[in-house]
Design a protein around this motif. Structure first.
Motif, PDB file in Angstrom:
ATOM      1  N   TYR A  62       0.973  -1.197   0.029  1.00 56.36           N
ATOM      2  CA  TYR A  62      -0.032   0.008   0.067  1.00 56.36           C
ATOM      3  C   TYR A  62       1.008   1.203   0.078  1.00 56.36           C
ATOM      4  CZ  TYR A  62      -3.358   3.601   1.720  1.00 56.36           C
ATOM      5  OH  TYR A  62      -3.759   4.674   1.974  1.00 56.36           O
ATOM      6  N   LEU A  63       1.878   1.296   0.787  1.00 56.30           N
ATOM      7  CA  LEU A  63       2.886   2.604   0.814  1.00 56.30           C
ATOM      8  C   LEU A  63       3.470   2.662  -0.503  1.00 56.30           C
ATOM      9  CD1 LEU A  63       4.359   2.041   4.216  1.00 56.30           C
ATOM     10  CD2 LEU A  63       3.331   4.115   3.381  1.00 56.30           C
ATOM     11  N   TRP A  64       4.146   1.675  -1.052  1.00 53.32           N
ATOM     12  CA  TRP A  64       4.611   1.607  -2.178  1.00 53.32           C
ATOM     13  C   TRP A  64       3.762   2.508  -3.430  1.00 53.32           C
ATOM     14  CZ3 TRP A  64       9.605   1.731  -2.836  1.00 53.32           C
ATOM     15  CH2 TRP A  64      10.136   0.812  -2.069  1.00 53.32           C
ATOM     16  N   GLU A  65       2.451   1.982  -3.289  1.00 59.32           N
ATOM     17  CA  GLU A  65       1.669   2.544  -4.210  1.00 59.32           C
ATOM     18  C   GLU A  65       1.086   3.950  -4.034  1.00 59.32           C
ATOM     19  OE1 GLU A  65      -2.635   1.262  -6.201  1.00 59.32           O
ATOM     20  OE2 GLU A  65      -1.694  -0.208  -4.924  1.00 59.32           O
ATOM     21  N   HIS A  66       0.546   4.131  -2.482  1.00 58.14           N
ATOM     22  CA  HIS A  66       0.058   5.506  -2.350  1.00 58.14           C
ATOM     23  C   HIS A  66       1.315   6.609  -1.819  1.00 58.14           C
ATOM     24  CE1 HIS A  66      -3.903   3.908  -3.652  1.00 58.14           C
ATOM     25  NE2 HIS A  66      -3.297   2.717  -2.723  1.00 58.14           N
ATOM     26  N   TRP A  67       2.166   5.987  -0.962  1.00 57.82           N
ATOM     27  CA  TRP A  67       3.013   6.790   0.081  1.00 57.82           C
ATOM     28  C   TRP A  67       2.205   7.568   0.822  1.00 57.82           C
ATOM     29  CZ3 TRP A  67       7.425   4.724  -0.089  1.00 57.82           C
ATOM     30  CH2 TRP A  67       8.437   5.311   0.369  1.00 57.82           C
TER      31      TRP A  67
END
Length: 451
Positions: free
Chosen positions: A32-37
């Motif tokens: 999720y972080l890699w996608e939305h940061w």
């Protein structure tokens, strides 16, 4: 060769399938972080969460997700031996500064046993390793009076990795207070040393999560009495028994010595005991603080001389650690290709549920559902702090089948349920509420609500 052998055995012993329920949502959080940061905000996975979700463990989560995307679940499982080796190497590095090879190896083994109940694939491994590093550094400061400013960036990394980062600054304050009580510092020197933990707290506020990171411990505290790992430890637990035994050795040494013990060591041991008695989850943290103090005292109480750290010892120790990790890496595809937890035999049925389907699930399955079946909206998972306390209590009533458990089902509005076959709600939904069995697996059963 003794420290290296402990490292080798620790790495191999840590080799196991991914079975911690929280590991799965940590992998998903990294993705999720890699996608939305986005490091805080509404929870993206459950419709029942009401509190903001802060990703204060984002650094290891990014690493876990990247490894999973690159090489699958076995690569993630390999991180557990890596974490264990990091903890044991930290111990070896700091204990050998003041302790003989034999005592170092024995203490490494005792600490490994003391932490064994909590050595699972989660970011708290970072806390265990960095508690050893911080305790050793501050204990060395108590001997030479030097400020170790490198602890400030270490705390920043710690604060990006796990919510118990505040243990580091607390250790620093405890040591400074102890040195003042021992009358080893004047006011100016005291202020100089206390700036290190103060700067560490400021550094923690400068992570991507921001100053809101300071509130994380208070958000979890409301739920500690309802989660098993946050219960008080029992002497029947092997890890806590090892901690008590090491404390007993230390007290015996102090009693036989017959002269005052420096306040620094008394306060560090007191802090370790307090943490170990508080929760089962903090026993390893207490052990990490206790070990460097115990090493100094046991060394003084024995006739063993501290050998000089030689290149041969360094080579053997690091070589054994590398051998253990290499062996674990070679074996992990055969031992950890499949999850060691979850309703894996019901995958085909769960994957066909419509996107956005809300499922009343067993608590331990929440993280696995988030990771394996993004089409499903779990009703609860291991991130207890994002669910309101009232809601979490209602879930516990449902899980135990207590009177009024039916209200939880109506509150969630779930059309499917994924529960352990032996739990009371599974039988209650079928026999009292008219739910039908979609499929029963080896341990869990998938139920459908009546039309």
């Amino acid at each position: 060769m003794l420290p290296g052998l402990v490292l080798l055995m620790g790495a191999v012993r840590a080799l196991q399938p991914v079975s911690d329920p929280d590991t799965f949502w940590h992998i998903a959080a990294g993705g999720y972080l890699w996608e939305h940061w986005a490091f805080s905000g509404p929870d993206p996975w459950s419709d029942m969460s009401t509190q903001p979700w802060r990703l204060h463990e984002w650094l290891p989560q990014l690493g876990m997700s990247a490894l999973y995307d690159a090489a699958g679940l076995p690569a993630v499982a390999w991180l557990l031996p890596v974490g264990v080796v990091a903890i044991l190497l930290s111990l070896w590095w700091w204990l050998r500064r003041s302790t003989s090879l034999l005592i170092t190896a024995l203490l490494m083994a005792v600490v490994f046993v003391g932490m064994s109940g909590s050595l699972s694939l989660r970011p708290h491994l970072v806390t265990f390793a960095l508690t050893v590093v911080t305790s050793g550094a501050w204990l060395q400061t108590s001997l030479d009076g030097k400020s170790r400013w490198w602890l400030v960036p270490v705390t920043w990394v710690w604060a990006c990795s796990h919510g118990m980062w505040f243990i580091g600054p607390i250790i620093g304050v405890v040591v400074v207070v102890g040195m003042c009580l021992d009358r080893r510092l004047d006011l100016r020197a005291c202020l100089r040393l206390v700036l290190v933990p103060i700067a560490s707290v400021i550094a923690a506020c400068l992570t991507p999560v921001g100053p809101g990171l300071l509130l994380s411990p208070f958000e979890v505290s409301e739920y500690t009495s309802y989660v098993q790992e946050w219960q008080s430890p029992s002497i029947r637990d092997v890890g806590f028994a090892a901690f008590v035994a090491l404390c007993g050795v230390l007290v015996l040494i102090w009693a036989r010595r017959g002269r005052p013990v420096p306040w620094v060591r008394v306060l560090l041991v007191g802090s370790a005991v307090g943490l170990a008695l508080l929760y089962a989850r903090t026993v390893p943290v207490g052990m990490a603080i206790l070990a460097p103090v115990a090493a100094l005292e046991i060394q003084k109480a024995t006739p063993l001389l501290r050998e000089k750290v030689s290149r041969r010892e360094v080579g053997l120790t690091l070589g054994a650690a590398l051998a253990g990790l290499t062996l674990a890496g070679a074996l992990v595809p055969s031992t950890s290709a499949k999850p060691g937890a979850g309703a894996n035999d019901l995958d085909s049925q769960l994957s066909t549920l419509p996107a956005g389907t809300t499922v009343c699930n067993d608590y331990v399955l929440g993280g696995w559902l988030i990771w394996k079946h993004p089409n499903i909206r779990p009703a609860v998972d291991g991130r207890t702090e994002i669910y309101g306390l009232d809601y979490f209590k209602a879930y516990l009533k449902f899980q135990s089948g207590s009177p009024g458990w039916e209200e939880y089902v109506g509150r969630v509005g779930c059309s499917f349920a994924l529960l352990a076959q032996t739990d009371a709600p599974a039988a209650g939904l079928v026999h009292q509420q008219g739910w039908s069995v979609v499929r029963a697996g080896e341990r869990y059963v998938l139920l459908r609500a009546p039309n």
